[in-house]
Write a protein that holds these residues in place. Sequence first.
Motif, PDB file in Angstrom:
ATOM      1  N   UNK A 158      76.844   1.286  29.940  1.00 12.49           N
ATOM      2  CA  UNK A 158      75.863   2.118  30.698  1.00 12.49           C
ATOM      3  C   UNK A 158      75.479   1.391  32.036  1.00 12.49           C
ATOM      4  N   UNK A 159      75.349   2.246  33.041  1.00 11.28           N
ATOM      5  CA  UNK A 159      75.083   1.666  34.460  1.00 11.28           C
ATOM      6  C   UNK A 159      73.399   1.118  34.243  1.00 11.28           C
ATOM      7  N   UNK A 160      73.220  -0.178  34.672  1.00  7.01           N
ATOM      8  CA  UNK A 160      72.085  -0.632  34.988  1.00  7.01           C
ATOM      9  C   UNK A 160      71.705  -0.988  36.335  1.00  7.01           C
ATOM     10  N   UNK A 161      72.501  -1.157  37.125  1.00  9.99           N
ATOM     11  CA  UNK A 161      72.297  -1.282  38.594  1.00  9.99           C
ATOM     12  C   UNK A 161      73.350  -0.498  39.462  1.00  9.99           C
ATOM     13  N   UNK A 162      72.782   0.015  40.463  1.00 14.28           N
ATOM     14  CA  UNK A 162      73.794   0.602  41.477  1.00 14.28           C
ATOM     15  C   UNK A 162      73.188   0.569  42.925  1.00 14.28           C
ATOM     16  N   UNK A 163      74.027   0.643  43.820  1.00 10.89           N
ATOM     17  CA  UNK A 163      73.562   0.718  45.165  1.00 10.89           C
ATOM     18  C   UNK A 163      74.665   1.028  46.152  1.00 10.89           C
ATOM     19  N   UNK A 164      74.399   1.738  47.480  1.00 11.69           N
ATOM     20  CA  UNK A 164      75.430   1.704  48.178  1.00 11.69           C
ATOM     21  C   UNK A 164      74.827   1.388  49.804  1.00 11.69           C
ATOM     22  N   UNK A 165      75.929   1.366  50.652  1.00 12.29           N
ATOM     23  CA  UNK A 165      75.489   1.356  52.283  1.00 12.29           C
ATOM     24  C   UNK A 165      76.536   1.927  52.933  1.00 12.29           C
ATOM     25  N   UNK A 166      76.336   1.804  54.167  1.00  9.81           N
ATOM     26  CA  UNK A 166      77.219   2.580  55.231  1.00  9.81           C
ATOM     27  C   UNK A 166      76.810   2.012  56.503  1.00  9.81           C
ATOM     28  N   UNK A 167      77.572   2.247  57.318  1.00 16.62           N
ATOM     29  CA  UNK A 167      77.810   2.025  58.960  1.00 16.62           C
ATOM     30  C   UNK A 167      78.498   0.645  59.103  1.00 16.62           C
ATOM     31  N   UNK A 168      78.586  -0.043  60.474  1.00 15.72           N
ATOM     32  CA  UNK A 168      79.233  -1.068  60.735  1.00 15.72           C
ATOM     33  C   UNK A 168      78.666  -2.273  59.798  1.00 15.72           C
ATOM     34  N   UNK A 169      79.683  -3.080  59.209  1.00 19.65           N
ATOM     35  CA  UNK A 169      79.188  -4.093  58.351  1.00 19.65           C
ATOM     36  C   UNK A 169      78.439  -3.757  57.265  1.00 19.65           C
ATOM     37  N   UNK A 170      78.655  -2.567  56.596  1.00 20.35           N
ATOM     38  CA  UNK A 170      78.068  -2.185  55.651  1.00 20.35           C
ATOM     39  C   UNK A 170      77.772  -3.276  54.223  1.00 20.35           C
ATOM     40  N   UNK A 171      76.696  -3.104  53.690  1.00 17.39           N
ATOM     41  CA  UNK A 171      76.312  -4.144  52.422  1.00 17.39           C
ATOM     42  C   UNK A 171      75.791  -3.512  51.415  1.00 17.39           C
ATOM     43  N   UNK A 172      76.027  -3.716  50.398  1.00 19.12           N
ATOM     44  CA  UNK A 172      75.280  -3.522  49.022  1.00 19.12           C
ATOM     45  C   UNK A 172      75.177  -4.439  48.017  1.00 19.12           C
ATOM     46  N   UNK A 173      73.969  -4.286  47.224  1.00 14.68           N
ATOM     47  CA  UNK A 173      73.988  -5.328  46.291  1.00 14.68           C
ATOM     48  C   UNK A 173      73.190  -4.858  45.020  1.00 14.68           C
ATOM     49  N   UNK A 174      73.892  -5.394  43.680  1.00 15.70           N
ATOM     50  CA  UNK A 174      73.242  -5.007  42.580  1.00 15.70           C
ATOM     51  C   UNK A 174      73.038  -6.188  41.846  1.00 15.70           C
TER      52      UNK A 174
END
Length: 100
Positions: free
Chosen positions: A80-96
């Motif tokens: 089961x998904x407990x955490x999700x994130x996304x990012x975009x543009x230059x140097x994109x970053x995401x954290x869960x």
Amino acid sequence: MVEEEKLDSEHVVEFRATTNRPGFVVYRVTDGDGTRADMSQSWSHEARVKNLDGVFLKVKSLSGGDADAEVSCQILVDGQVWSSDSGSERGAFSKCLLRG
């Protein structure tokens, strides 16, 4: 939010990450420092853990110049998904992150 009754038993934790540019992930399944791995397009890792508190996954694009990037992360616990994130543009970053 990590459910209290699930903290003491062993769980299958799956980390998933995607990017459209070269990048890297940093993840942690136990206390201590994170583990780094280079990636391109998609990456996944599975581990069995008892303590879910502090489990994390970070995804960073290495895109520079005019290159836009898209990154995403997911942490699944027992399928089961407990955490999700996304990012975009230059140097994109995401954290869960999982927290008790």
